[in-house]
Design a protein around this motif. Structure first.
Motif, PDB file in Angstrom:
ATOM      1  N   ARG A 172      16.007  -3.969   3.559  1.00 60.30           N
ATOM      2  CA  ARG A 172      16.552  -3.667   2.228  1.00 60.30           C
ATOM      3  C   ARG A 172      15.546  -2.889   1.386  1.00 60.30           C
ATOM      4  NH1 ARG A 172      19.550  -8.695  -0.554  1.00 60.30           N
ATOM      5  NH2 ARG A 172      19.727  -7.059  -2.140  1.00 60.30           N
ATOM      6  N   PHE A 173      14.276  -2.991   1.744  1.00 62.26           N
ATOM      7  CA  PHE A 173      13.241  -2.361   0.926  1.00 62.26           C
ATOM      8  C   PHE A 173      12.715  -1.051   1.520  1.00 62.26           C
ATOM      9  CE2 PHE A 173      13.311  -6.493  -0.947  1.00 62.26           C
ATOM     10  CZ  PHE A 173      12.770  -6.371  -2.226  1.00 62.26           C
ATOM     11  N   ARG A 174      12.769  -0.893   2.843  1.00 57.09           N
ATOM     12  CA  ARG A 174      12.200   0.316   3.433  1.00 57.09           C
ATOM     13  C   ARG A 174      13.108   1.508   3.155  1.00 57.09           C
ATOM     14  NH1 ARG A 174      16.522   0.975   5.921  1.00 57.09           N
ATOM     15  NH2 ARG A 174      16.963   0.482   8.114  1.00 57.09           N
ATOM     16  N   LEU A 203       3.028   4.500   5.030  1.00 63.58           N
ATOM     17  CA  LEU A 203       3.672   5.800   4.799  1.00 63.58           C
ATOM     18  C   LEU A 203       5.101   5.790   5.316  1.00 63.58           C
ATOM     19  CD1 LEU A 203       0.730   8.233   5.709  1.00 63.58           C
ATOM     20  CD2 LEU A 203       1.608   7.700   3.440  1.00 63.58           C
ATOM     21  N   HIS A 204       5.310   5.192   6.485  1.00 62.49           N
ATOM     22  CA  HIS A 204       6.663   5.152   7.043  1.00 62.49           C
ATOM     23  C   HIS A 204       7.598   4.254   6.234  1.00 62.49           C
ATOM     24  CE1 HIS A 204       6.720   7.673  10.547  1.00 62.49           C
ATOM     25  NE2 HIS A 204       5.497   7.258  10.884  1.00 62.49           N
ATOM     26  N   ALA A 205       7.066   3.187   5.663  1.00 60.44           N
ATOM     27  CA  ALA A 205       7.911   2.282   4.862  1.00 60.44           C
ATOM     28  C   ALA A 205       8.545   3.015   3.690  1.00 60.44           C
ATOM     29  CB  ALA A 205       7.076   1.106   4.354  1.00 60.44           C
ATOM     30  N   HIS A 206       7.874   4.076   3.222  1.00 59.09           N
ATOM     31  CA  HIS A 206       8.362   4.793   2.043  1.00 59.09           C
ATOM     32  C   HIS A 206       8.701   6.248   2.350  1.00 59.09           C
ATOM     33  CE1 HIS A 206       7.635   1.505  -0.815  1.00 59.09           C
ATOM     34  NE2 HIS A 206       6.662   1.185   0.016  1.00 59.09           N
ATOM     35  N   GLY A 207       8.960   6.541   3.613  1.00 55.91           N
ATOM     36  CA  GLY A 207       9.497   7.850   3.979  1.00 55.91           C
ATOM     37  C   GLY A 207       8.528   9.010   3.874  1.00 55.91           C
ATOM     38  N   ARG A 208       7.224   8.743   4.071  1.00 52.40           N
ATOM     39  CA  ARG A 208       6.236   9.816   4.117  1.00 52.40           C
ATOM     40  C   ARG A 208       5.814  10.049   5.567  1.00 52.40           C
ATOM     41  NH1 ARG A 208       8.259   8.325  -0.711  1.00 52.40           N
ATOM     42  NH2 ARG A 208       7.219   9.390  -2.443  1.00 52.40           N
ATOM     43  N   VAL A 209       5.172  11.186   5.840  1.00 53.91           N
ATOM     44  CA  VAL A 209       4.821  11.560   7.213  1.00 53.91           C
ATOM     45  C   VAL A 209       3.311  11.544   7.395  1.00 53.91           C
ATOM     46  CG1 VAL A 209       4.987  13.346   9.000  1.00 53.91           C
ATOM     47  CG2 VAL A 209       6.879  13.021   7.368  1.00 53.91           C
ATOM     48  N   PRO A 210       2.784  10.688   8.280  1.00 55.59           N
ATOM     49  CA  PRO A 210       1.346  10.652   8.520  1.00 55.59           C
ATOM     50  C   PRO A 210       0.863  11.879   9.305  1.00 55.59           C
ATOM     51  CG  PRO A 210       2.437   8.624   9.273  1.00 55.59           C
ATOM     52  CD  PRO A 210       3.497   9.639   9.036  1.00 55.59           C
ATOM     53  N   VAL A 211      -0.246  12.443   8.857  1.00 57.36           N
ATOM     54  CA  VAL A 211      -0.946  13.503   9.597  1.00 57.36           C
ATOM     55  C   VAL A 211      -2.320  12.950   9.953  1.00 57.36           C
ATOM     56  CG1 VAL A 211      -1.844  15.860   9.538  1.00 57.36           C
ATOM     57  CG2 VAL A 211       0.255  15.301   8.291  1.00 57.36           C
ATOM     58  N   MET A 212      -2.568  12.723  11.241  1.00 57.05           N
ATOM     59  CA  MET A 212      -3.816  12.102  11.675  1.00 57.05           C
ATOM     60  C   MET A 212      -4.890  13.180  11.853  1.00 57.05           C
ATOM     61  SD  MET A 212      -2.306   9.225  11.654  1.00 57.05           S
ATOM     62  CE  MET A 212      -3.511   8.016  12.185  1.00 57.05           C
ATOM     63  N   LEU A 213      -5.979  13.045  11.096  1.00 57.55           N
ATOM     64  CA  LEU A 213      -7.035  14.056  11.099  1.00 57.55           C
ATOM     65  C   LEU A 213      -8.217  13.605  11.949  1.00 57.55           C
ATOM     66  CD1 LEU A 213      -6.959  15.024   7.313  1.00 57.55           C
ATOM     67  CD2 LEU A 213      -5.982  16.308   9.232  1.00 57.55           C
ATOM     68  N   LEU A 256       0.828  -1.201   0.000  1.00 60.77           N
ATOM     69  CA  LEU A 256       0.000   0.000   0.000  1.00 60.77           C
ATOM     70  C   LEU A 256       0.863   1.252   0.000  1.00 60.77           C
ATOM     71  CD1 LEU A 256      -2.827   1.262   0.145  1.00 60.77           C
ATOM     72  CD2 LEU A 256      -2.643   1.188   2.652  1.00 60.77           C
ATOM     73  N   GLY A 257       1.938   1.211   0.789  1.00 55.69           N
ATOM     74  CA  GLY A 257       2.824   2.371   0.879  1.00 55.69           C
ATOM     75  C   GLY A 257       3.453   2.730  -0.451  1.00 55.69           C
ATOM     76  N   ARG A 258       3.798   1.716  -1.260  1.00 53.39           N
ATOM     77  CA  ARG A 258       4.407   2.002  -2.570  1.00 53.39           C
ATOM     78  C   ARG A 258       3.395   2.679  -3.490  1.00 53.39           C
ATOM     79  NH1 ARG A 258       7.593  -1.969  -6.801  1.00 53.39           N
ATOM     80  NH2 ARG A 258       5.546  -2.969  -6.974  1.00 53.39           N
ATOM     81  N   LYS A 259       2.132   2.262  -3.404  1.00 53.48           N
ATOM     82  CA  LYS A 259       1.098   2.892  -4.219  1.00 53.48           C
ATOM     83  C   LYS A 259       0.946   4.377  -3.852  1.00 53.48           C
ATOM     84  CE  LYS A 259      -0.422  -0.600  -6.698  1.00 53.48           C
ATOM     85  NZ  LYS A 259      -0.364  -0.586  -8.178  1.00 53.48           N
ATOM     86  N   ILE A 260       0.977   4.644  -2.542  1.00 53.98           N
ATOM     87  CA  ILE A 260       0.855   6.035  -2.091  1.00 53.98           C
ATOM     88  C   ILE A 260       2.113   6.825  -2.451  1.00 53.98           C
ATOM     89  CG2 ILE A 260       0.549   7.526  -0.062  1.00 53.98           C
ATOM     90  CD1 ILE A 260      -0.962   5.059   1.195  1.00 53.98           C
ATOM     91  N   ALA A 261       3.278   6.150  -2.383  1.00 53.23           N
ATOM     92  CA  ALA A 261       4.536   6.810  -2.722  1.00 53.23           C
ATOM     93  C   ALA A 261       4.553   7.258  -4.182  1.00 53.23           C
ATOM     94  CB  ALA A 261       5.716   5.881  -2.451  1.00 53.23           C
ATOM     95  N   ASP A 262       3.844   6.519  -5.050  1.00 54.07           N
ATOM     96  CA  ASP A 262       3.798   6.876  -6.473  1.00 54.07           C
ATOM     97  C   ASP A 262       3.087   8.203  -6.708  1.00 54.07           C
ATOM     98  OD1 ASP A 262       5.162   4.624  -7.235  1.00 54.07           O
ATOM     99  OD2 ASP A 262       3.383   3.455  -7.758  1.00 54.07           O
ATOM    100  N   MET A 263       2.274   8.622  -5.748  1.00 57.40           N
ATOM    101  CA  MET A 263       1.513   9.869  -5.935  1.00 57.40           C
ATOM    102  C   MET A 263       1.928  10.967  -4.962  1.00 57.40           C
ATOM    103  SD  MET A 263      -2.207   8.577  -4.434  1.00 57.40           S
ATOM    104  CE  MET A 263      -2.251   6.942  -5.151  1.00 57.40           C
TER     105      MET A 263
END
Length: 519
Positions: A167-169, A84-94, A53-60
């Motif tokens: 190796r992947f994160r 999000l963390h697996a691909h270096g994005r930052v979660p904002v909890m709403l 899922l994280g890779r899909k979100i990372a693509d956008m």
């Protein structure tokens, strides 16, 4: 300045994702996550799902980008958070219960461009109109649609990433952002809090060092993950300590939660006093038999709630704790073997504190905190990408506390929750306690409004329809409480306003009091 117990030096700083990988290595590939859909995930299952899922979100999205999450407590929110963390994005909890204006303010303050949510949740929670409004300030990404695009190649990627996660994160730093949360807004506009990855992991380590946790235990989490108590206590703490985290979407479903506690054989329960009281009223004497203990936070535990758990549930231990979003959130908590009702327990390992005197308040003082769990800072009101650092690393809690010789912390009130009446400082929290002593089965809230004669005047809001000043004054006289602590005005309401977290909504109550005064 004090430090009760240092944090275990062997607990080196870790990122959130690496702490998850380390937990699998330590506890084995056991079932670790489940929700009402009853399709549990093991550590490896969670890692794979997060990577895919994280890779899909990372693509956008871009590396380091803040991405909004608007979801209830569920396996979906946990997978999305770790994805999000697996691909270096930052979660904002709403906080989806806070209303359109507050959510839009959070979007602007954090600078996020995309919000991740799910159609089933939006439909069931009747949030369609809200989401339509939010499309004017951010792009809505439907996770249902994203999942439909997952193909064979993605699944193969997930299998490989689950085998070799390091190796992947995307490599990040423990000091990099772990989450952006917004304070509950009990006493004013919500503030954006930036907690580092190590803040969150450290808080889990602190709790585990303070109270021995059994990896065979099951934690039931009905608290929302937009609240730090739900995110850390209900998700990260169990998963990083080998305990299954069972997610449930709403703390308001008292009957269903009581049935689930019995059904899943929950060992630990984290909640607020409001919800614990509601659940206890619909539960039978044996419904909580599987629970080792219950931890209450976010608001003061009433004597009535303690009594309920001690008598109805065969002496089930109710442990009151204290925390703040800015401290990831747990600061102090009672221990199963050292439980002192009326206090919030002792400070967690690694916590430094100081108590500054406050003019007009003779007992206790203003609490300042520093430690590995204390936030990086607040989001700047002028620039979403800037963080206002804490002076010397100290967080001003705004709470008035007293700490006894054994290190037990008593919360006496908030600086903002004192009124000056006839030159004397009066704790509004203590006044609420007076009302609760007279009418223990009702909910009460006290605010102050300007008064031309005495400076300020107390107003009691209560759902007790026969509440009157004379009864309060009589109780105060017979128990030696000062006359100043008796509200001279009572507003009877059908329900005392609360936030989605269960805490009293003092902003709305203050507004009602001021409207009534002006009328």
């Amino acid at each position: 300045m004090s430090l009760r117990v240092p944090l275990d030096p062997k607990a080196g700083e870790e990122t959130i994702f690496d702490a998850l990988i380390a937990a699998r290595e330590k506890y084995g590939d056991k079932e670790i996550l489940e929700d009402q859909d009853r399709k549990p995930l093991t550590y490896t299952g969670l890692l794979r799902a997060a990577f895919v899922l994280g890779r899909k979100i990372a693509d956008m999205t871009a590396p380091g980008e803040r991405v909004g999450i608007l979801l209830p407590s569920s396996m979906g929110v946990v997978v999305t958070y770790y994805g999000l963390h697996a691909h270096g994005r930052v979660p904002v909890m709403l906080n989806f219960t806070s209303g359109e204006a507050n959510i839009k303010a959070a979007i602007k303050a954090s600078g996020l461009k995309k919000i991740l949510t799910a159609k089933r949740f939006v439909t069931q929670a009747k949030l369609d109109d809200l989401l339509d409004d939010l499309t004017t300030v951010a792009e809505i990404v439907w996770l249902d649609d994203v999942r439909k695009t997952i193909g064979l190649q993605d699944k193969v990627y997930g299998l490989m990433a689950g085998l070799m996660p390091k190796r992947f994160r995307v490599k990040t730093d423990p000091s990099s952002p772990g989450v952006v949360l917004f304070t509950s807004g009990s006493f004013g506009a919500p503030k954006g809090v930036v907690l580092s990855q190590w803040n969150l992991v450290a808080n889990c380590r602190q709790v585990a060092q303070h109270i021995a946790l059994d990896p065979d235990w099951i934690v039931l989490n009905p608290l929302p993950t937009f609240h730090c108590f739900g995110l850390t206590g209900g998700v990260l703490l169990p998963i990083l300590n080998g305990m299954k985290a069972f997610q449930y979407p709403s703390p308001l479903h008292a009957k269903q939660i009581v049935e689930l506690i019995h059904e899943v054989k929950a060992s630990l329960l984290f909640a607020t006093d409001t919800f614990l009281n509601q659940w206890a009223r619909v539960a039978g004497p044996d419904d909580f038999a599987s629970l080792q203990f219950v931890v209450a936070g976010a608001e003061k535990v009433k004597d009535e709630t303690y009594h309920l758990y001690n008598t109805k549930f065969h002496g089930l231990k109710l442990l009151e704790g204290y925390g703040a979003t800015e401290a990831a959130p747990v600061v102090a908590v009672n221990h199963p073997d050292r439980n002192r009702p009326g206090t919030v327990g002792q400070m967690l390992p690694g916590m430094e504190w100081r108590i500054d005197p406050v003019d007009g308040i003779s007992e206790g003082g203003r609490l300042f905190l520093r430690g590995p769990n204390v936030m990086r800072g607040y989001l700047s009101a002028d620039d979403p990408q800037s963080i206002e650092p804490l002076a010397g690393g100290w967080h001003d809690t705004g709470d008035i506390v007293d700490i006894d010789k054994d290190g037990y912390v008593a919360i006496l009130g908030r600086v903002k929750r004192f009124a000056k009446i006839g030159g004397e400082m009066v704790s509004l929290t203590a006044v609420e306690g007076l009302a609760s002593a007279v009418w223990p089965d009702s909910r009460h809230a006290v605010v102050s409004i300007p008064d031309s004669r005495k400076g300020e005047k107390l107003v009691l809001f209560t759902d007790r329809n026969d509440a009157d000043v004379a009864r309060l004054a009589e109780w105060a006289r017979s128990h030696g409480a000062p006359e100043l602590a008796v509200p001279k005005k009572i507003m009877r309401v059908a329900e005392v306003p609360v936030l989605g977290t269960g805490k009293t909504d003092y902003v709305s109550i203050q507004r009602l009091a001021e409207i009534d005064k002006a009328a």
